[in-house]
Design a protein around this motif. Sequence first.
Motif, PDB file in Angstrom:
ATOM      1  N   ASN A 217      -9.609  -8.946 -15.328  1.00 59.82           N
ATOM      2  CA  ASN A 217      -9.573  -7.968 -14.247  1.00 59.82           C
ATOM      3  C   ASN A 217     -10.670  -6.944 -14.487  1.00 59.82           C
ATOM      4  O   ASN A 217     -11.130  -6.761 -15.609  1.00 59.82           O
ATOM      5  CB  ASN A 217      -8.206  -7.274 -14.183  1.00 59.82           C
ATOM      6  CG  ASN A 217      -7.147  -8.180 -13.616  1.00 59.82           C
ATOM      7  OD1 ASN A 217      -6.955  -8.245 -12.419  1.00 59.82           O
ATOM      8  ND2 ASN A 217      -6.469  -8.933 -14.484  1.00 59.82           N
ATOM      9  N   HIS A 218     -11.097  -6.278 -13.410  1.00 61.47           N
ATOM     10  CA  HIS A 218     -12.152  -5.277 -13.550  1.00 61.47           C
ATOM     11  C   HIS A 218     -11.778  -4.037 -12.749  1.00 61.47           C
ATOM     12  O   HIS A 218     -11.017  -4.100 -11.784  1.00 61.47           O
ATOM     13  CB  HIS A 218     -13.512  -5.834 -13.108  1.00 61.47           C
ATOM     14  CG  HIS A 218     -13.496  -6.355 -11.704  1.00 61.47           C
ATOM     15  ND1 HIS A 218     -13.622  -5.547 -10.598  1.00 61.47           N
ATOM     16  CD2 HIS A 218     -13.356  -7.610 -11.240  1.00 61.47           C
ATOM     17  CE1 HIS A 218     -13.557  -6.279  -9.505  1.00 61.47           C
ATOM     18  NE2 HIS A 218     -13.395  -7.539  -9.870  1.00 61.47           N
ATOM     19  N   PHE A 219     -12.318  -2.894 -13.186  1.00 64.79           N
ATOM     20  CA  PHE A 219     -12.036  -1.630 -12.521  1.00 64.79           C
ATOM     21  C   PHE A 219     -13.253  -0.731 -12.616  1.00 64.79           C
ATOM     22  O   PHE A 219     -13.880  -0.619 -13.663  1.00 64.79           O
ATOM     23  CB  PHE A 219     -10.820  -0.943 -13.183  1.00 64.79           C
ATOM     24  CG  PHE A 219     -10.413   0.335 -12.513  1.00 64.79           C
ATOM     25  CD1 PHE A 219      -9.978   0.342 -11.193  1.00 64.79           C
ATOM     26  CD2 PHE A 219     -10.461   1.537 -13.197  1.00 64.79           C
ATOM     27  CE1 PHE A 219      -9.589   1.520 -10.574  1.00 64.79           C
ATOM     28  CE2 PHE A 219     -10.069   2.722 -12.585  1.00 64.79           C
ATOM     29  CZ  PHE A 219      -9.637   2.711 -11.267  1.00 64.79           C
TER      30      PHE A 219
ATOM     31  N   TYR B  54       0.830  -1.198   0.000  1.00 65.35           N
ATOM     32  CA  TYR B  54       0.000   0.000   0.000  1.00 65.35           C
ATOM     33  C   TYR B  54       0.865   1.248   0.000  1.00 65.35           C
ATOM     34  O   TYR B  54       1.980   1.256   0.514  1.00 65.35           O
ATOM     35  CB  TYR B  54      -0.971   0.014   1.182  1.00 65.35           C
ATOM     36  CG  TYR B  54      -0.316  -0.165   2.529  1.00 65.35           C
ATOM     37  CD1 TYR B  54       0.174   0.930   3.239  1.00 65.35           C
ATOM     38  CD2 TYR B  54      -0.203  -1.424   3.098  1.00 65.35           C
ATOM     39  CE1 TYR B  54       0.774   0.763   4.472  1.00 65.35           C
ATOM     40  CE2 TYR B  54       0.401  -1.600   4.328  1.00 65.35           C
ATOM     41  CZ  TYR B  54       0.878  -0.500   5.018  1.00 65.35           C
ATOM     42  OH  TYR B  54       1.476  -0.675   6.231  1.00 65.35           O
ATOM     43  N   VAL B  55       0.340   2.279  -0.613  1.00 66.71           N
ATOM     44  CA  VAL B  55       0.983   3.594  -0.644  1.00 66.71           C
ATOM     45  C   VAL B  55      -0.093   4.584  -0.223  1.00 66.71           C
ATOM     46  O   VAL B  55      -1.168   4.641  -0.823  1.00 66.71           O
ATOM     47  CB  VAL B  55       1.496   3.940  -2.063  1.00 66.71           C
ATOM     48  CG1 VAL B  55       2.106   5.328  -2.086  1.00 66.71           C
ATOM     49  CG2 VAL B  55       2.499   2.899  -2.538  1.00 66.71           C
ATOM     50  N   PHE B  56       0.192   5.344   0.847  1.00 64.43           N
ATOM     51  CA  PHE B  56      -0.790   6.284   1.374  1.00 64.43           C
ATOM     52  C   PHE B  56      -0.300   7.719   1.319  1.00 64.43           C
ATOM     53  O   PHE B  56       0.894   7.984   1.498  1.00 64.43           O
ATOM     54  CB  PHE B  56      -1.129   5.952   2.836  1.00 64.43           C
ATOM     55  CG  PHE B  56      -1.939   4.711   2.990  1.00 64.43           C
ATOM     56  CD1 PHE B  56      -3.248   4.655   2.542  1.00 64.43           C
ATOM     57  CD2 PHE B  56      -1.411   3.587   3.588  1.00 64.43           C
ATOM     58  CE1 PHE B  56      -4.011   3.506   2.685  1.00 64.43           C
ATOM     59  CE2 PHE B  56      -2.157   2.443   3.739  1.00 64.43           C
ATOM     60  CZ  PHE B  56      -3.463   2.404   3.291  1.00 64.43           C
TER      61      PHE B  56
ATOM     62  N   VAL C 103       2.092  -0.142 -11.958  1.00 64.11           N
ATOM     63  CA  VAL C 103       1.249  -1.331 -11.905  1.00 64.11           C
ATOM     64  C   VAL C 103       0.652  -1.367 -10.508  1.00 64.11           C
ATOM     65  O   VAL C 103       1.381  -1.449  -9.519  1.00 64.11           O
ATOM     66  CB  VAL C 103       2.057  -2.619 -12.177  1.00 64.11           C
ATOM     67  CG1 VAL C 103       1.167  -3.847 -12.042  1.00 64.11           C
ATOM     68  CG2 VAL C 103       2.706  -2.568 -13.556  1.00 64.11           C
ATOM     69  N   ILE C 104      -0.671  -1.285 -10.425  1.00 63.04           N
ATOM     70  CA  ILE C 104      -1.339  -1.242  -9.132  1.00 63.04           C
ATOM     71  C   ILE C 104      -2.116  -2.540  -8.929  1.00 63.04           C
ATOM     72  O   ILE C 104      -3.060  -2.834  -9.660  1.00 63.04           O
ATOM     73  CB  ILE C 104      -2.309  -0.036  -9.024  1.00 63.04           C
ATOM     74  CG1 ILE C 104      -1.614   1.270  -9.390  1.00 63.04           C
ATOM     75  CG2 ILE C 104      -2.933   0.026  -7.633  1.00 63.04           C
ATOM     76  CD1 ILE C 104      -0.554   1.730  -8.431  1.00 63.04           C
ATOM     77  N   LYS C 105      -1.672  -3.300  -7.915  1.00 62.42           N
ATOM     78  CA  LYS C 105      -2.374  -4.517  -7.515  1.00 62.42           C
ATOM     79  C   LYS C 105      -2.853  -4.394  -6.073  1.00 62.42           C
ATOM     80  O   LYS C 105      -3.706  -5.143  -5.644  1.00 62.42           O
ATOM     81  CB  LYS C 105      -1.450  -5.736  -7.633  1.00 62.42           C
ATOM     82  CG  LYS C 105      -1.039  -6.048  -9.052  1.00 62.42           C
ATOM     83  CD  LYS C 105      -0.127  -7.257  -9.090  1.00 62.42           C
ATOM     84  CE  LYS C 105       0.310  -7.584 -10.506  1.00 62.42           C
ATOM     85  NZ  LYS C 105       1.219  -8.745 -10.549  1.00 62.42           N
TER      86      LYS C 105
ATOM     87  N   SER D  66      -7.679  -6.155 -10.604  1.00 69.44           N
ATOM     88  CA  SER D  66      -8.892  -6.243  -9.787  1.00 69.44           C
ATOM     89  C   SER D  66      -8.607  -6.071  -8.305  1.00 69.44           C
ATOM     90  O   SER D  66      -9.449  -5.578  -7.561  1.00 69.44           O
ATOM     91  CB  SER D  66      -9.577  -7.604  -9.988  1.00 69.44           C
ATOM     92  OG  SER D  66     -10.024  -7.729 -11.308  1.00 69.44           O
ATOM     93  N   THR D  67      -7.436  -6.474  -7.865  1.00 68.47           N
ATOM     94  CA  THR D  67      -7.086  -6.390  -6.449  1.00 68.47           C
ATOM     95  C   THR D  67      -6.747  -4.962  -6.021  1.00 68.47           C
ATOM     96  O   THR D  67      -6.586  -4.690  -4.835  1.00 68.47           O
ATOM     97  CB  THR D  67      -5.883  -7.302  -6.137  1.00 68.47           C
ATOM     98  OG1 THR D  67      -4.809  -6.972  -7.035  1.00 68.47           O
ATOM     99  CG2 THR D  67      -6.250  -8.776  -6.304  1.00 68.47           C
ATOM    100  N   ALA D  68      -6.651  -4.052  -6.975  1.00 72.60           N
ATOM    101  CA  ALA D  68      -6.299  -2.662  -6.662  1.00 72.60           C
ATOM    102  C   ALA D  68      -7.424  -1.975  -5.902  1.00 72.60           C
ATOM    103  O   ALA D  68      -8.598  -2.181  -6.184  1.00 72.60           O
ATOM    104  CB  ALA D  68      -5.991  -1.895  -7.938  1.00 72.60           C
ATOM    105  N   GLU D  69      -7.023  -1.158  -4.946  1.00 76.84           N
ATOM    106  CA  GLU D  69      -7.947  -0.322  -4.193  1.00 76.84           C
ATOM    107  C   GLU D  69      -7.383   1.090  -4.288  1.00 76.84           C
ATOM    108  O   GLU D  69      -6.393   1.409  -3.635  1.00 76.84           O
ATOM    109  CB  GLU D  69      -7.974  -0.812  -2.746  1.00 76.84           C
ATOM    110  CG  GLU D  69      -9.241  -0.509  -2.006  1.00 76.84           C
ATOM    111  CD  GLU D  69      -9.181  -1.058  -0.602  1.00 76.84           C
ATOM    112  OE1 GLU D  69      -9.278  -0.250   0.331  1.00 76.84           O
ATOM    113  OE2 GLU D  69      -9.008  -2.282  -0.451  1.00 76.84           O
ATOM    114  N   MET D  70      -7.992   1.905  -5.145  1.00 77.07           N
ATOM    115  CA  MET D  70      -7.444   3.237  -5.389  1.00 77.07           C
ATOM    116  C   MET D  70      -8.393   4.322  -4.906  1.00 77.07           C
ATOM    117  O   MET D  70      -9.593   4.249  -5.131  1.00 77.07           O
ATOM    118  CB  MET D  70      -7.161   3.442  -6.874  1.00 77.07           C
ATOM    119  CG  MET D  70      -6.046   2.572  -7.391  1.00 77.07           C
ATOM    120  SD  MET D  70      -5.659   2.866  -9.117  1.00 77.07           S
ATOM    121  CE  MET D  70      -5.121   4.559  -9.104  1.00 77.07           C
TER     122      MET D  70
END
Length: 118
Positions: A56-58, A6-8, A18-20, A37-41
């Motif tokens: 994958n979905h977004f 995670y990056v906050f 690449v965001i997972k 799909s595992t990304a939480e942005m």
Amino acid sequence: VEPKGYVFNTEAVVSDAVIKGRFLGKLNAEHSLTIYSTAEMKGSFKTGCLIIPPDNHFRWKETIKVGSAEIAGELVNDLHAEETITLKSTARMFGDLEARNLVVEAGAVVVGQVSIKP
């Protein structure tokens, strides 16, 4: 950002991203941004090329504005590109599209309005 990473609260300028995992802040991916799909942005992002890989979905809360896009997975949102949007054969697009060029491979699904701008 790996699936458990995670990056906050950051403002990142990178060539390719690449965001997972989780990303909270402002992201400027000058060349490409690949979202799994595992990304939480949360926050905002800009990119030269948005990539959604197969299977994958977004989903995003506001219109996505990018230089170009390559969608092979599922995108639920309006997408505006300055150049080309490519929908691969595995793509599922739910939202309005606006671009200078549009490539739709056989098998791709588009639900929404399409606008080609000169």
